[in-house]
Design an enzyme around this catalytic site. Structure first.
Site, PDB file in Angstrom:
ATOM      1  N   TRP A 127      41.472  41.900  36.718  1.00 12.14           N
ATOM      2  CA  TRP A 127      42.045  41.377  37.959  1.00 12.14           C
ATOM      3  C   TRP A 127      43.270  42.246  38.290  1.00 12.14           C
ATOM      4  CZ3 TRP A 127      46.199  37.214  38.299  1.00 12.14           C
ATOM      5  CH2 TRP A 127      46.291  36.683  39.590  1.00 12.14           C
ATOM      6  N   ASP A 209      43.665  34.615  29.728  1.00 11.07           N
ATOM      7  CA  ASP A 209      43.613  34.127  31.107  1.00 11.07           C
ATOM      8  C   ASP A 209      42.418  33.181  31.202  1.00 11.07           C
ATOM      9  OD1 ASP A 209      43.395  33.677  33.807  1.00 11.07           O
ATOM     10  OD2 ASP A 209      43.840  35.740  34.386  1.00 11.07           O
ATOM     11  N   LYS A 244      40.665  26.481  40.700  1.00  9.86           N
ATOM     12  CA  LYS A 244      39.216  26.556  40.945  1.00  9.86           C
ATOM     13  C   LYS A 244      38.527  25.286  40.454  1.00  9.86           C
ATOM     14  CE  LYS A 244      40.859  30.806  40.871  1.00  9.86           C
ATOM     15  NZ  LYS A 244      41.073  31.807  41.835  1.00  9.86           N
TER      16      LYS A 244
HETATM   17  C1  LMR Z   1      40.723  36.223  42.849  1.00  9.12           C
HETATM   18  O1  LMR Z   1      40.639  37.080  41.963  1.00  9.12           O
HETATM   19  O2  LMR Z   1      40.186  36.374  43.958  1.00  9.12           O
HETATM   20  C2  LMR Z   1      41.488  34.958  42.589  1.00  9.12           C
HETATM   21  O3  LMR Z   1      41.971  34.961  41.294  1.00  9.12           O
HETATM   22  C3  LMR Z   1      42.523  34.685  43.600  1.00  9.12           C
HETATM   23  C4  LMR Z   1      43.652  35.670  43.581  1.00  9.12           C
HETATM   24  O4  LMR Z   1      44.797  35.216  43.628  1.00  9.12           O
HETATM   25  O5  LMR Z   1      43.432  36.877  43.530  1.00  9.12           O
END
Ligand code: LMR
Length: 396
Positions: A127, A209, A244
């Site tokens: 992420w 996470d 979520k």
């Molecule tokens: C995502 O990856 O889309 C979610 O975790 C929301 C975000 O804040 O990025």
């Protein structure tokens, strides 16, 4: 001074949501941000949440500040949901945080305070906000490989080789408990056991996470990797999100759980976490944490929540299947059945950045630049349009 400030680039995920909102095309499709949508394309308020809110409204006596680390009931119930019998709860320092992102930020600031400049290993890909948060806190993000050359499955050997070769005592390692973001590719329980064993041997502290608890295979199943970690590591941090699984996105509710070697260590860590929070946002917002605590404390609301969570999970699984079938029906040469092995909201589609741009510009289909698709954004209504657009992108 402000005159000389250069503009920052848009966020790789939220920036696309902004662009989507400005797009005037009626056929546009948003598969960017990780937000669940139902069959009608809405992000619903869960029934269990509505019922909890009615109870809270009726019984509310104050809007006073919460303590620095949040509601005591929330902390107890969040610890129980995440760790139940895995570890004695007096070894856990818990804090309610503004979302899972807030938990990561508090964790990162806390770690950087005692180990400034320490290294934190993140999967490639991860992420994008992970590295941004860790870097901003003063940690040094490092990359470990995650996907194989096919970009569809885990390359455990490459991941473990890097950890073995380069990981050292005092390093942190960021792991996604389930529903890996952005790939949807998770280790099996046996692979988790290997990851847990090696990272413990190297003296690395896991930062887990846990943003999608319940979106993979179920509340118990999604915790199996965490159980392996807890079995091998006497200390680790868990950053949970209730955005979520409770659909509480905008209420910003999450938890930081620090599993410590002893009750004394947990009490010391809790005090330091509070210091970090106080100098950041002082204390978390009240409403979201109160909703989660109300649902988890009540047997019938909790049972309703589990049913609603199972429904969301089921819809995502069924959209995966339907998407794979629809892609076949378009005559597309790429077989998308690998999506069926992936878990959670996201799938790595294998689309190139050029194809992603083309889909956005020509078809109004919004996908994150890495090729990540939010499967939860697919509906029966947009499925055929989406499949045809992706098929055309791959052919062109
Ligand atoms: C995502 O990856 O889309 C979610 O975790 C929301 C975000 O804040 O990025």
């Amino acid at each position: 001074m402000l005159e000389s400030i250069a503009a920052a680039p848009p966020d790789p995920i939220l920036g696309l949501t902004e662009a989507f909102q400005k797009d005037a095309r009626s056929e546009k499709i948003n598969l960017t941000i990780g937000v669940y949508r139902d069959d009608t394309g809405q992000t619903p308020v869960l029934d269990c949440v509505k019922q909890a809110e009615q109870r809270l409204l009726a019984g509310e006596t104050t809007k006073g500040y919460l303590g620095i680390d949040g509601l005591a009931d929330f902390k107890r119930l969040a610890t129980n949901l995440t760790l139940s019998e895995l570890v004695s709860h007096d070894r856990v320092a818990a804090a309610q945080t503004p979302g899972g992102t807030g938990a990561l930020k508090v964790a990162a600031d806390f770690l950087a305070k005692s180990a400034r400049g320490a290294r934190i290993w993140c999967s490639t890909p991860t992420w994008p906000n992970h590295t941004a948060i860790f870097e901003a806190a003063g940690l040094q993000p490092q990359a470990y490989p995650y996907l194989g050359a096919d970009r569809r499955s885990l390359d455990l050997t490459a991941m473990l080789d890097t950890v073995e070769r380069e990981g050292r005592a005092g390093d942190f390692i960021c792991l996604h408990a389930c529903c890996h973001n952005p790939t949807g590719v998770d280790p099996t329980t046996e692979q988790w056991a290997e990851i847990a064993e090696l990272t413990a041997q190297r003296g690395m502290l896991p930062v887990v996470d846990f943003a999608y608890h319940g979106f993979g295979d179920g509340l118990v199943e999604d915790r199996l990797g965490l159980a392996e970690l807890v079995a091998q590591h006497e200390e680790l941090l868990i950053c949970s999100s209730y955005s979520k699984n409770f659909g509480l996105y905008g209420e910003r509710v999450g938890a930081l759980l620090a599993v410590c070697p002893s009750a004394q260590a947990a009490s010391n860590v809790a005090s330091c976490v509070k210091q970090v929070v106080r100098s950041n946002y002082s204390s978390p917002p009240r409403h979201g944490g109160a909703i989660v605590a109300c649902v988890l404390a009540d047997e019938s609301l909790k049972a309703l929540w589990e049913r609603e969570l199972a429904q969301m999970r089921g819809r995502i699984h069924s959209m995966r299947r339907r998407f794979v079938e629809s892609m076949k029906e378009t005559g597309c040469e790429t077989d998308f059945s690998f999506l069926l092995d992936q878990r959670g909201m996201f799938s790595f589609s294998g689309l190139s950045p050029m194809q992603v741009d083309w889909l956005r510009n020509e078809k109004g289909v919004y996908i994150v630049g890495s090729g990540r698709i939010n499967v939860a954004g697919i509906t029966l209504e947009n499925l055929d349009t989406l499949a045809a657009a992706i098929s055309e992108a791959l052919a062109s």
